[in-house]
Structure formats: structure tokens, C-alpha cells
Design an enzyme around this catalytic site. Sequence first.
Site, mmCIF file in Angstrom:
data_model
loop_
_atom_site.group_PDB
_atom_site.id
_atom_site.type_symbol
_atom_site.label_atom_id
_atom_site.label_comp_id
_atom_site.label_asym_id
_atom_site.label_seq_id
_atom_site.Cartn_x
_atom_site.Cartn_y
_atom_site.Cartn_z
ATOM 1 N N ASP A 222 0.866 -1.176 0.000
ATOM 2 C CA ASP A 222 0.000 0.000 0.000
ATOM 3 C C ASP A 222 0.902 1.225 0.000
ATOM 4 O O ASP A 222 2.061 1.123 -0.368
ATOM 5 C CB ASP A 222 -0.971 -0.021 1.194
ATOM 6 C CG ASP A 222 -2.303 0.649 0.870
ATOM 7 O OD1 ASP A 222 -2.284 1.866 0.618
ATOM 8 O OD2 ASP A 222 -3.347 -0.024 0.860
ATOM 9 N N HIS A 245 2.208 1.610 -3.147
ATOM 10 C CA HIS A 245 1.396 2.555 -3.912
ATOM 11 C C HIS A 245 2.051 3.930 -3.944
ATOM 12 O O HIS A 245 1.412 4.909 -4.337
ATOM 13 C CB HIS A 245 -0.015 2.656 -3.328
ATOM 14 C CG HIS A 245 -0.806 1.395 -3.460
ATOM 15 N ND1 HIS A 245 -2.092 1.262 -2.968
ATOM 16 C CD2 HIS A 245 -0.503 0.193 -4.018
ATOM 17 C CE1 HIS A 245 -2.533 0.027 -3.209
ATOM 18 N NE2 HIS A 245 -1.588 -0.634 -3.847
#
Length: 398
Positions: A222, A245
Site C-alpha cells: 500500500d 502505492h
Amino acid sequence: MATRLDIFLVFLFTVVPCLTLGAAFEKRATCTPTSHGEAGVDDVPSITEAIQSCGDGGIILIPAGIVYQLGSTLSFASCNDCEMQLEGTLKLTDDLDAWDGVKAIILLDDITGATIHSVTGTGLLDGNGLPYWTEFNEDSSYSRPTLVYIDGGSDITIENLLVRNAPNVFMSAAGDATNIHYSGLTMQAIPSNGVTPKNTDGFNIGPASQVTITNVIVDNQDDCVAFKGGANFVTVTDISCSGSHGLSIGSLGEGTSGNTVTNIFVSGATMTSSSKATGIKLWDGSSGHGVATVNNVTFNDITVDSSDYAAEIQVCYESTGTCVPSAHMLTDIVFSNFKGTTSGAEGSVVANLDCPADGTCGIIFENFEVNPPSGSAEVLCSNVPSSAGITCAGAASG
């Protein structure tokens, strides 16, 4: 014959320094909690007792080679300028029922002065993530705790640790915390038994100010660093992120408050196999959504290593229907000294810049030298001014 002044000077330059040095080298109280040495048996009461006994300026020692089980929240409530020397292991139990809906595994709530670190480099903070990822993948309503949560307070340092397999977010600093320092951390959320970790943000920062993150390695699935609403004066240097991410502003604008991020400086980042290296995530202008202000943000000296985008700005974040134009304000946003090669997942596109249609897009690109694996680099733009310093090849999305 010695005068009174002579005698006073002798006292001042001989006796007083000795007294001062004696006070400076006064031994700090040290407490070593007892471990039950048994999986599933909570060692938090023992550690809490040690913090209560030695938390006022003392040292809590977690010895090398010993595993302490965390079966309930470890609160630093009695800490005032205390130091935890983590040379052994703190490991989360796999009691899923006990941890459902709990805010934090390690909680520093309005603490003034605390250090959690390893002197020898052997310290391990083990989030035992696998059973928690498995449960969440099967039931998304299962609420997992953050591994280390700083909620308010000031002057807190977390450094020189291996931090592994957080069940959810690794590190959070919120509640208007100030003077928070992270350094020398290696943070890993490693897929296991076919289970992929989810929501394992490396750092969630905000609302908080005067935060530094330096010399850190993050391997997760993430955001590597998420600058949340209320993040102000945050500096990130010498960071390596893999599988993430990216370095993300936001998301912002989902609600009507807490939508300001200011004074962010990132320099010296290597972004490997990430969905984006850097970006800004904004919700659209639908009813109930707020207007975000993002000001004075610099992403500098960024190496892109097989990441999908080098830079991405989204104004339709999480939109499932029509994306309503928004009035978000982006000012003094600088992307400088980027280099490297994207993954090719987006073809020749190396950046996707979708700015707010009814707001401000004050972005600047300088020395942006990122290429796709083959062909010529393209940048997609919507609502991006010609003064941005980038050549646009078509309309952006997202």
C-alpha cells in the site's frame, strides 16, 4: 595569603565541575520485564509494570534472544522521557477476537518524550500479520489494529529496528503530534502462504507536524508514505519503497474537514515496482465531499525503478460513477530531478496528471527524465497549465 575571592575561584573551577559531572553521569533506572516464554500468553502486563516503574526518565530493556507476546495494547501512558531498548522481539499474538476493533498494538497517547530503538540492531517488532491478512481477505469488516500509533504528544523517536508483517498500517502519527522522528527502520510486509497483505501503509502522517522520516526501507503493498490531512512540515529523506502505492498526498476531500496538507519535502527516494512513485489522491466534487488545499510540496531526487507511473494526480479517486468536477487547490507543487524507467504497465505513459477542473493546478516539473522500457515517454494531462514545464501528449484519467 589567599583572599576570599581566591578561595571562591578555586571552589568554582574545581568542586563545581565535579558536582556537575556527577549529576550528568548519574545512572538511569533500568527495568527488564519478565516474559512468560509461551505463545499466546500476554506479556503486556509485565512490560506495563516496567514502564510504570522506570518510565520517568528510565530505560525499559527488552533483552536480545527473548520473545514477548503482545496480547493487548501496550500503552506508554507512564512514559516521560523514557527509553525502550528493544533488543529482543515484541510479537503480536494470533488471537483474532481479542484484536478485532482495537486501535493500536503499541500506543503512545499524548506522550512527551519517548524513544523506542535498538542499540545493537537486533530488535524486532513482529506484527504476525498472516492470520490478520487472511481474516480480512475473508471478511473485510474485520478491523485490524495499527502496529505503532502516536496520537498527540511530542518529542518521540522510533529508530534502528526491523519491523515485520504489520496486520494493518505500520506507523501512524496523528492527533496533532509534533517533533516525531523515524530513522533506520526496515519495514516488511511479506506475502505468505498465498496471502497478500492489504492496507499495510508504511507511514500514515497527519494531523501532525515537524515529522522526519530518514534512512528507511519499506517493502509493502500500500502507500509507502501517506501524507494525510493535517500533515505539515514533514521531511522524508533517503527512503526506498518496494511494491507500494508510492509516496502519496491524501487521499483528501472525502469529507468536508481535514483536507489540508502543507510544507512537505521528499528527497532521495528509490521507488521500485510501485503502482506510482509519487502522487496526489483527491476525491471528486460530489455533494458531501470537501475541497482540498495542498501547498508547498516538493518531490525531489526520485529514482523510478520499474514503477507504473513516475507521477500521478487523481481527482476522481474512488469514484464509481460520474466524476464531478472539483475545486481543489494545488499550489507550489514541485516534481524535480526524476530519473529512471517505468514498468511499462502503462505503455509509453510515464505520468498521468489529472488536475481539478474548477480549482488550481500549480504544479512544476524540472529535470524530469523518466522513460518507458521502450519507445518515447509520454505524459497525459488534463487541466494542467502550459507553465508546468511538461509536454503533454493527451488527456489524463483518474
